[in-house]
Design a protein around this motif. Structure first.
Motif, PDB file in Angstrom:
ATOM      1  N   GLY A  38       0.716  -1.227   0.005  1.00 11.88           N
ATOM      2  CA  GLY A  38       0.012   0.083   0.016  1.00 11.88           C
ATOM      3  C   GLY A  38       0.898   1.283   0.093  1.00 11.88           C
ATOM      4  O   GLY A  38       1.937   1.277   0.085  1.00 11.88           O
ATOM      5  N   PRO A  39       0.406   2.433  -0.044  1.00 15.49           N
ATOM      6  CA  PRO A  39       1.023   3.614  -0.311  1.00 15.49           C
ATOM      7  C   PRO A  39       1.816   3.950   1.130  1.00 15.49           C
ATOM      8  O   PRO A  39       1.162   3.233   2.242  1.00 15.49           O
ATOM      9  CB  PRO A  39      -0.051   4.685  -0.707  1.00 15.49           C
ATOM     10  N   CYS A  42      -0.118   3.864   5.058  1.00 16.66           N
ATOM     11  CA  CYS A  42      -1.362   2.941   4.959  1.00 16.66           C
ATOM     12  C   CYS A  42      -1.718   1.979   6.182  1.00 16.66           C
ATOM     13  O   CYS A  42      -2.621   1.522   6.344  1.00 16.66           O
ATOM     14  CB  CYS A  42      -1.386   2.329   3.538  1.00 16.66           C
ATOM     15  N   HIS A 194       6.109  -1.248  -0.393  1.00 14.60           N
ATOM     16  CA  HIS A 194       5.324  -0.257  -0.958  1.00 14.60           C
ATOM     17  C   HIS A 194       5.279  -0.496  -2.587  1.00 14.60           C
ATOM     18  O   HIS A 194       4.612   0.200  -3.251  1.00 14.60           O
ATOM     19  CB  HIS A 194       5.726   1.291  -0.864  1.00 14.60           C
ATOM     20  N   GLN A 196       4.546  -2.278  -5.692  1.00 15.16           N
ATOM     21  CA  GLN A 196       3.549  -3.521  -6.008  1.00 15.16           C
ATOM     22  C   GLN A 196       4.017  -4.391  -7.145  1.00 15.16           C
ATOM     23  O   GLN A 196       3.560  -5.355  -7.358  1.00 15.16           O
ATOM     24  CB  GLN A 196       2.131  -2.585  -6.662  1.00 15.16           C
ATOM     25  N   VAL A 208      -3.881  -5.508   0.480  1.00 11.28           N
ATOM     26  CA  VAL A 208      -3.788  -4.197  -0.010  1.00 11.28           C
ATOM     27  C   VAL A 208      -4.496  -3.368   1.013  1.00 11.28           C
ATOM     28  O   VAL A 208      -5.427  -3.559   1.482  1.00 11.28           O
ATOM     29  CB  VAL A 208      -4.268  -3.815  -1.478  1.00 11.28           C
ATOM     30  N   LYS A 210      -5.020   0.681   2.685  1.00 11.14           N
ATOM     31  CA  LYS A 210      -5.148   1.954   2.523  1.00 11.14           C
ATOM     32  C   LYS A 210      -5.890   2.611   3.763  1.00 11.14           C
ATOM     33  O   LYS A 210      -7.011   2.362   4.166  1.00 11.14           O
ATOM     34  CB  LYS A 210      -6.149   2.211   1.210  1.00 11.14           C
ATOM     35  N   SER A 234      -6.096   1.078  -9.316  1.00 10.57           N
ATOM     36  CA  SER A 234      -5.417   2.228  -9.686  1.00 10.57           C
ATOM     37  C   SER A 234      -3.937   1.881  -9.071  1.00 10.57           C
ATOM     38  O   SER A 234      -2.943   2.345  -9.653  1.00 10.57           O
ATOM     39  CB  SER A 234      -5.723   3.432  -9.192  1.00 10.57           C
ATOM     40  N   PHE A 235      -3.660   1.131  -7.894  1.00 13.13           N
ATOM     41  CA  PHE A 235      -2.741   0.790  -7.360  1.00 13.13           C
ATOM     42  C   PHE A 235      -1.890  -0.243  -7.830  1.00 13.13           C
ATOM     43  O   PHE A 235      -0.549  -0.350  -7.796  1.00 13.13           O
ATOM     44  CB  PHE A 235      -2.752   0.440  -5.702  1.00 13.13           C
ATOM     45  N   ALA A 240       0.204   2.079 -14.323  1.00 10.86           N
ATOM     46  CA  ALA A 240      -1.098   2.113 -13.702  1.00 10.86           C
ATOM     47  C   ALA A 240      -2.311   2.006 -14.649  1.00 10.86           C
ATOM     48  O   ALA A 240      -2.029   2.461 -15.801  1.00 10.86           O
ATOM     49  CB  ALA A 240      -1.432   3.446 -12.772  1.00 10.86           C
ATOM     50  N   ASP A 332      -2.863   8.911 -10.650  1.00 12.72           N
ATOM     51  CA  ASP A 332      -3.694   9.932  -9.954  1.00 12.72           C
ATOM     52  C   ASP A 332      -4.217  11.056 -10.793  1.00 12.72           C
ATOM     53  O   ASP A 332      -3.298  11.800 -10.919  1.00 12.72           O
ATOM     54  CB  ASP A 332      -3.163  10.311  -8.735  1.00 12.72           C
TER      55      ASP A 332
END
Length: 375
Positions: A38-39, A42, A194, A196, A208, A210, A234-235, A240, A332
């Protein structure tokens, strides 16, 4: 070896208004390689530290096997952790670093030496046992950190972004070694990253996160082909997914001069809360180039082409997108689409490329909830 279970596990840091990890429910099978991804911020590292006993659990329980370890001290959990910064003792040799935990535990010298040599053979470190960490490369130091975990023969391996300090080429090589080693040893492993790409290539399953909330747990293939919501879509994937809101007109979705068909099961899931729109997702490899426009083609004005030898990536915007308030693109809030094509015939900047999206590769999500619509 053992299973790992998070049961509504929650961590709230002092002074915080929201949990860093919020009611995490997750079951990890015996011998499984699970990747938490995850970002930044998260909650993935916090989850790992809760399992290690380095963070308090404010609510819920954590189990290793059938044993509740929520209030057990880290040293009594039978886990071994591999850190991002290796955490090696600079004044000790490789052999001493690898065997230090066993020495502290009072294991006899002969057993320590036997286990260290066994781990060194697995990790191809035998010739470096008498060296100190400063005489090793980054990749070798990371293998020493792995070796220190292996000699303990724990029930669970915990790895907190162990490849972050390595260069790109070494990361690819080392992640392959770690994944192969885990499958050889069969030890339950929780791996935080982080990246993916690491998650997709290494894990048996991916979880995942968030904002401290678990979004989806699935195999890499399922995560890529059937993301549960727009965030996961999107992740996961590089480049992407092309993602954005399109207008619903009958059984079609329209954006600028582009039109695609909406399946009946997706139409049935669209509600008044979606405001007449649907979130559409298409990965770069979901398209084929066609010679003529029809009722469901996507005209793309090319701005840049990236040739990679085996593939080419075309960057551009949908014709008519300037009339839209929303954006549709890869990344994004991006208005630039990315499309993967064969490298033999590369379009020139400014050219209009007519694209057809394969229906099975189009993803639809609710604008209101972000959840996946249809099959």
């Amino acid at each position: 070896m053992a299973t790992v279970t998070f049961q509504n596990a929650t961590r709230v840091y002092p002074g915080a208004t929201t949990p860093a990890v919020d009611s995490l429910n997750l079951e990890i099978a015996d011998g499984e390689f699970l990747v938490l991804v995850g970002p930044s911020g998260c909650g993935k590292s916090t989850s790992l530290r809760m399992l290690a006993g380095l963070e308090d659990v404010n609510a819920g329980r954590i189990y290793i096997g059938d044993r509740d370890v929520t209030d057990v001290t880290p040293k009594d959990r039978d886990i071994a952790m591999v850190f991002q910064n290796y955490a090696l003792y600079p004044h000790m040799t490789v052999a001493d670093n690898m065997g230090f935990a066993l020495k502290i535990a009072g294991v006899d010298k002969a057993t320590i030496r036997e286990r260290v040599e066994e781990a060194a053979k697995i990790l191809d470190l035998t010739q470096y046992l008498d060296r100190k960490p400063k005489a090793l490369s980054g990749g070798q130091r990371q293998r020493v950190a792995m070796g220190r975990a292996i000699v303990r023969k724990p029930q669970v391996f915990l790895m907190d972004e162990p490849l972050s300090n390595l260069d790109a080429k070494l990361r690819v090589q080392t992640r392959t070694q770690i994944a192969s080693l885990q499958r050889e040893l069969g030890v339950t492993t929780v791996y935080v990253t982080h990246d993916q790409t690491e998650a997709l290539t290494m894990g048996d399953r991916i979880a995942v996160l968030k904002d401290g909330i678990l979004q989806q747990v699935a195999s890499p293939k399922e995560m890529f082909t059937r993301p549960a919501n727009a965030f996961v879509a999107s992740f996961i994937g590089s480049p992407a997914m092309n993602l954005g809101n399109w207008h619903v007109k009958g059984d079609k979705a329209v954006f600028g001069d582009a039109t695609i068909s909406i399946p009946a099961d997706v139409l049935a899931g669209i509600t008044a809360n979606d405001g007449g729109d649907v979130t559409v997702g298409m990965r770069p490899e979901a398209f084929e180039v066609v010679t003529a426009a029809d009722a469901t083609t996507i005209p793309l004005k090319v701005t840049f082409v990236e040739s990679l030898g085996s593939d080419a990536y075309v960057y551009g915007t949908i014709v008519g997108a300037n009339s839209e308030k929303q954006r549709f693109g890869s990344g994004d809030n991006s208005e630039t689409m990315v499309v993967r094509i064969a490298p033999e015939v590369v379009p020139a900047p400014g050219e209009i490329l007519q694209l057809k999206a394969r229906e099975s590769h189009i993803h639809f999500f609710s604008v209101a909830t972000g959840k996946r619509l249809g099959n």
